[in-house]
Design a protein around this motif. Structure first.
Motif, PDB file in Angstrom:
ATOM      1  N   MET A 240       0.917  -1.132   0.143  1.00 36.60           N
ATOM      2  CA  MET A 240       0.126  -0.018  -0.129  1.00 36.60           C
ATOM      3  C   MET A 240       0.883   1.109   0.355  1.00 36.60           C
ATOM      4  O   MET A 240       1.716   1.377   0.883  1.00 36.60           O
ATOM      5  CB  MET A 240      -1.046  -0.158   1.278  1.00 36.60           C
ATOM      6  CG  MET A 240      -1.893   1.495   1.518  1.00 36.60           C
ATOM      7  SD  MET A 240      -2.630   1.338   2.795  1.00 36.60           S
ATOM      8  CE  MET A 240      -4.196   1.058   2.262  1.00 36.60           C
ATOM      9  N   ARG A 241       0.650   2.236  -0.792  1.00 32.90           N
ATOM     10  CA  ARG A 241       1.217   3.309  -0.988  1.00 32.90           C
ATOM     11  C   ARG A 241       0.981   4.440   0.084  1.00 32.90           C
ATOM     12  O   ARG A 241      -0.239   4.643   0.318  1.00 32.90           O
ATOM     13  CB  ARG A 241       0.933   3.901  -2.393  1.00 32.90           C
ATOM     14  CG  ARG A 241       2.027   5.059  -2.781  1.00 32.90           C
ATOM     15  CD  ARG A 241       1.825   5.568  -4.214  1.00 32.90           C
ATOM     16  NE  ARG A 241       2.357   6.707  -4.224  1.00 32.90           N
ATOM     17  CZ  ARG A 241       1.638   7.886  -4.523  1.00 32.90           C
ATOM     18  NH1 ARG A 241       0.690   7.548  -5.443  1.00 32.90           N
ATOM     19  NH2 ARG A 241       2.160   9.134  -4.480  1.00 32.90           N
ATOM     20  N   SER A 242       1.809   5.088   0.506  1.00 34.56           N
ATOM     21  CA  SER A 242       1.628   6.271   1.587  1.00 34.56           C
ATOM     22  C   SER A 242       1.288   7.466   1.105  1.00 34.56           C
ATOM     23  O   SER A 242       1.899   7.646  -0.180  1.00 34.56           O
ATOM     24  CB  SER A 242       2.957   6.284   2.482  1.00 34.56           C
ATOM     25  OG  SER A 242       2.929   4.887   3.299  1.00 34.56           O
ATOM     26  N   GLU A 243       0.587   8.403   1.386  1.00 34.86           N
ATOM     27  CA  GLU A 243       0.364   9.584   0.892  1.00 34.86           C
ATOM     28  C   GLU A 243       0.677  10.437   2.061  1.00 34.86           C
ATOM     29  O   GLU A 243      -0.057  10.795   3.186  1.00 34.86           O
ATOM     30  CB  GLU A 243      -1.146   9.624   0.654  1.00 34.86           C
ATOM     31  CG  GLU A 243      -1.724  10.879  -0.020  1.00 34.86           C
ATOM     32  CD  GLU A 243      -3.138  10.989  -0.302  1.00 34.86           C
ATOM     33  OE1 GLU A 243      -3.384  12.164  -0.692  1.00 34.86           O
ATOM     34  OE2 GLU A 243      -3.756   9.679  -0.611  1.00 34.86           O
ATOM     35  N   LEU A 244       1.384  11.625   1.747  1.00 32.10           N
ATOM     36  CA  LEU A 244       1.678  13.007   2.513  1.00 32.10           C
ATOM     37  C   LEU A 244       0.221  13.702   2.656  1.00 32.10           C
ATOM     38  O   LEU A 244      -0.218  14.256   1.879  1.00 32.10           O
ATOM     39  CB  LEU A 244       2.679  13.762   2.138  1.00 32.10           C
ATOM     40  CG  LEU A 244       3.187  15.001   2.977  1.00 32.10           C
ATOM     41  CD1 LEU A 244       3.702  14.498   4.461  1.00 32.10           C
ATOM     42  CD2 LEU A 244       4.094  15.742   2.274  1.00 32.10           C
ATOM     43  N   LEU A 245      -0.026  13.993   4.026  1.00 33.98           N
ATOM     44  CA  LEU A 245      -1.450  14.567   4.223  1.00 33.98           C
ATOM     45  C   LEU A 245      -0.912  16.057   4.663  1.00 33.98           C
ATOM     46  O   LEU A 245      -1.705  16.872   4.702  1.00 33.98           O
ATOM     47  CB  LEU A 245      -2.229  14.041   4.896  1.00 33.98           C
ATOM     48  CG  LEU A 245      -2.755  12.724   4.664  1.00 33.98           C
ATOM     49  CD1 LEU A 245      -3.629  12.199   5.811  1.00 33.98           C
ATOM     50  CD2 LEU A 245      -3.743  12.748   3.375  1.00 33.98           C
TER      51      LEU A 245
ATOM     52  N   ARG B 278      -9.238   6.490  10.145  1.00 32.02           N
ATOM     53  CA  ARG B 278      -8.073   6.651  10.965  1.00 32.02           C
ATOM     54  C   ARG B 278      -7.055   5.468  11.522  1.00 32.02           C
ATOM     55  O   ARG B 278      -5.939   5.894  11.531  1.00 32.02           O
ATOM     56  CB  ARG B 278      -8.972   7.404  12.489  1.00 32.02           C
ATOM     57  CG  ARG B 278      -9.415   8.629  12.146  1.00 32.02           C
ATOM     58  CD  ARG B 278     -10.165   9.038  13.389  1.00 32.02           C
ATOM     59  NE  ARG B 278     -10.874  10.202  13.431  1.00 32.02           N
ATOM     60  CZ  ARG B 278     -11.499  10.655  14.084  1.00 32.02           C
ATOM     61  NH1 ARG B 278     -12.126   9.955  15.409  1.00 32.02           N
ATOM     62  NH2 ARG B 278     -12.364  11.744  14.027  1.00 32.02           N
ATOM     63  N   PRO B 279      -7.482   4.290  11.503  1.00 35.28           N
ATOM     64  CA  PRO B 279      -6.631   3.232  11.950  1.00 35.28           C
ATOM     65  C   PRO B 279      -5.494   3.193  10.774  1.00 35.28           C
ATOM     66  O   PRO B 279      -4.529   2.812  11.227  1.00 35.28           O
ATOM     67  CB  PRO B 279      -7.600   1.941  11.784  1.00 35.28           C
ATOM     68  CG  PRO B 279      -8.925   2.414  12.080  1.00 35.28           C
ATOM     69  CD  PRO B 279      -8.852   3.821  11.382  1.00 35.28           C
ATOM     70  N   ARG B 280      -5.453   3.803   9.863  1.00 37.32           N
ATOM     71  CA  ARG B 280      -4.586   3.359   8.530  1.00 37.32           C
ATOM     72  C   ARG B 280      -3.522   4.651   8.799  1.00 37.32           C
ATOM     73  O   ARG B 280      -2.384   4.714   8.044  1.00 37.32           O
ATOM     74  CB  ARG B 280      -4.967   3.475   7.063  1.00 37.32           C
ATOM     75  CG  ARG B 280      -5.854   2.239   7.075  1.00 37.32           C
ATOM     76  CD  ARG B 280      -6.595   2.323   5.613  1.00 37.32           C
ATOM     77  NE  ARG B 280      -6.805   3.641   5.284  1.00 37.32           N
ATOM     78  CZ  ARG B 280      -7.162   3.768   3.857  1.00 37.32           C
ATOM     79  NH1 ARG B 280      -7.262   3.234   3.037  1.00 37.32           N
ATOM     80  NH2 ARG B 280      -7.658   5.108   3.664  1.00 37.32           N
ATOM     81  N   LEU B 281      -3.931   5.697   9.728  1.00 36.17           N
ATOM     82  CA  LEU B 281      -2.783   6.791   9.657  1.00 36.17           C
ATOM     83  C   LEU B 281      -1.780   6.692  10.254  1.00 36.17           C
ATOM     84  O   LEU B 281      -1.677   5.694  11.539  1.00 36.17           O
ATOM     85  CB  LEU B 281      -3.806   7.996  10.331  1.00 36.17           C
ATOM     86  CG  LEU B 281      -4.762   8.703   9.865  1.00 36.17           C
ATOM     87  CD1 LEU B 281      -5.503   9.669  10.736  1.00 36.17           C
ATOM     88  CD2 LEU B 281      -4.434   9.237   8.481  1.00 36.17           C
ATOM     89  N   TYR B 282      -0.547   7.322  10.296  1.00 36.26           N
ATOM     90  CA  TYR B 282       0.637   7.206  11.041  1.00 36.26           C
ATOM     91  C   TYR B 282       1.378   8.752  10.740  1.00 36.26           C
ATOM     92  O   TYR B 282       1.006   9.317   9.823  1.00 36.26           O
ATOM     93  CB  TYR B 282       1.506   6.023  10.814  1.00 36.26           C
ATOM     94  CG  TYR B 282       1.950   6.124   9.197  1.00 36.26           C
ATOM     95  CD1 TYR B 282       3.249   6.590   8.874  1.00 36.26           C
ATOM     96  CD2 TYR B 282       1.170   5.287   8.283  1.00 36.26           C
ATOM     97  CE1 TYR B 282       3.793   6.628   7.544  1.00 36.26           C
ATOM     98  CE2 TYR B 282       1.619   5.442   7.082  1.00 36.26           C
ATOM     99  CZ  TYR B 282       2.971   5.841   6.673  1.00 36.26           C
ATOM    100  OH  TYR B 282       3.358   5.732   5.425  1.00 36.26           O
TER     101      TYR B 282
END
Length: 58
Positions: free
Chosen positions: A1-6, A26-30
């Motif tokens: 899964m690719r990360s996305e800068l928020l 939310r559970p996918r956030l870091y």
């Protein structure tokens, strides 16, 4: 899964933004600490946001 800068900013700002995200997502956030490999997962973000001294400026 690719990360996305928020966003970028102070930890307290990022925690506040995380609280505004759709609860289902939310559970996918870091949060990644700059210049380190450390991450705050959603469970840890909730713990920090629940502190009586939040927001915490570091």
């Amino acid at each position: 899964m690719r990360s996305e800068l928020l966003g970028r900013g102070q930890l307290c700002e990022m925690l506040s933004r995380a609280m505004e995200v759709d609860p289902a997502d939310r559970p996918r956030l870091y949060i990644v600490y700059e210049r380190t490999d450390r991450r705050l997962n959603w469970a840890r973000m909730q713990e920090l946001a629940a502190r009586p001294d939040f927001p915490i400026f570091i």
